[in-house]
Design a protein around this motif. Structure first.
Motif, mmCIF file in Angstrom:
data_model
loop_
_atom_site.group_PDB
_atom_site.id
_atom_site.type_symbol
_atom_site.label_atom_id
_atom_site.label_comp_id
_atom_site.label_asym_id
_atom_site.label_seq_id
_atom_site.Cartn_x
_atom_site.Cartn_y
_atom_site.Cartn_z
ATOM 1 N N GLN A 59 4.850 -5.460 12.018
ATOM 2 C CA GLN A 59 4.942 -6.156 10.738
ATOM 3 C C GLN A 59 4.984 -7.698 11.031
ATOM 4 O O GLN A 59 4.163 -8.223 9.917
ATOM 5 C CB GLN A 59 6.004 -5.672 9.920
ATOM 6 N N CYS A 75 -2.939 0.714 11.815
ATOM 7 C CA CYS A 75 -1.385 0.353 11.719
ATOM 8 C C CYS A 75 -0.728 1.477 12.220
ATOM 9 O O CYS A 75 -1.034 2.606 12.265
ATOM 10 C CB CYS A 75 -0.834 0.282 10.443
ATOM 11 N N THR A 80 4.378 -0.402 8.635
ATOM 12 C CA THR A 80 3.175 -1.399 8.825
ATOM 13 C C THR A 80 2.039 -1.312 8.141
ATOM 14 O O THR A 80 1.515 -2.180 7.629
ATOM 15 C CB THR A 80 2.899 -1.362 10.164
#
Length: 221
Positions: A59, A75, A80
């Motif tokens: 992140q 992701c 995230t």
């Protein structure tokens, strides 16, 4: 026979991440002492801003990468993915860890760029760019006091590197150490004594919470 003291969680991710994880285990007391400080580093900002598709395994890279503007973002997992969506990316969500994300990247014909930290647990088969560093921090006084006590201390290990750093910081601990590792590699990286350990059934926060549940089975009832 006296009942053993309730174990305490020692959370060593950045403050906000640690508080979010603690909320998943409200019956356990916790102490927060980040073991790493995230520091942005110089990088090719123009290349990052113009990248057609990005890969986020952390992140911390999302804020540095800037607005998504509808660009594709692979992701690693749900947390995230949620942050990337908020930033305006068109998200393709992975299964929770870099190893299982890799086949998805290999199947893509997009020109992928992976902004990441200076230290990565797994190299991916795409172009990479270091955009932040993870600088070690010493444990704070509350954490050291906890490790010097008699009650069990539960240490969630979120990566092999943090496991290695924590093993050094916790060397000589008087408290019984219980390890909950996000992966077998994270548990293997711990170079120090521990009383018991569990590997998360899934390599994410929920998996670690489940591993902690196994560690504390019967202790909290």
């Amino acid at each position: 026979m006296p009942r053993r003291a309730t174990p305490t969680l020692l959370l060593t991710r950045p403050e906000a991440d640690s508080r979010r994880f603690a909320a998943m285990l409200p019956d356990l007391p916790h102490v927060i002492s980040p073991i790493l400080r995230i520091l942005p580093v110089a990088h090719d900002a123009a290349r990052l801003a113009s990248a057609e598709a990005l890969v986020f395994t952390s992140q911390h890279a999302i804020a540095i990468a800037g607005p998504g503007r509808g660009r594709t973002a692979f992701c690693v997992g749900p947390r995230t993915a949620a942050l990337a969506r908020e930033a305006g990316y068109a998200v393709i969500e992975g299964p929770g860890d870099a190893e299982r994300l890799q086949p998805m990247l290999e199947a893509s014909d997009l020109p992928l760029l992976h902004p990441h930290g200076r230290h990565v647990a797994r190299e991916l088969p795409v172009a990479g760019m270091v955009v932040y560093d993870q600088l070690p921090l010493p444990l704070n006084a509350r954490a050291l006091e906890l490790l010097a006590g008699a009650a069990p201390v539960i240490l969630p290990l979120f990566s092999p590197r943090s496991a290695r750093l924590l093993a050094v910081e916790a060397a000589g601990s008087a408290a019984p150490v219980w390890l909950a590792a996000i992966s077998g590699a994270a548990l293997a990286a711990w170079q120090g004594p521990f009383e018991q350990g569990e590997i998360a059934p899934t390599p994410d926060a929920r998996g670690l919470a489940a591993a902690i549940g196994r560690l504390t089975g019967g202790e909290l009832s």
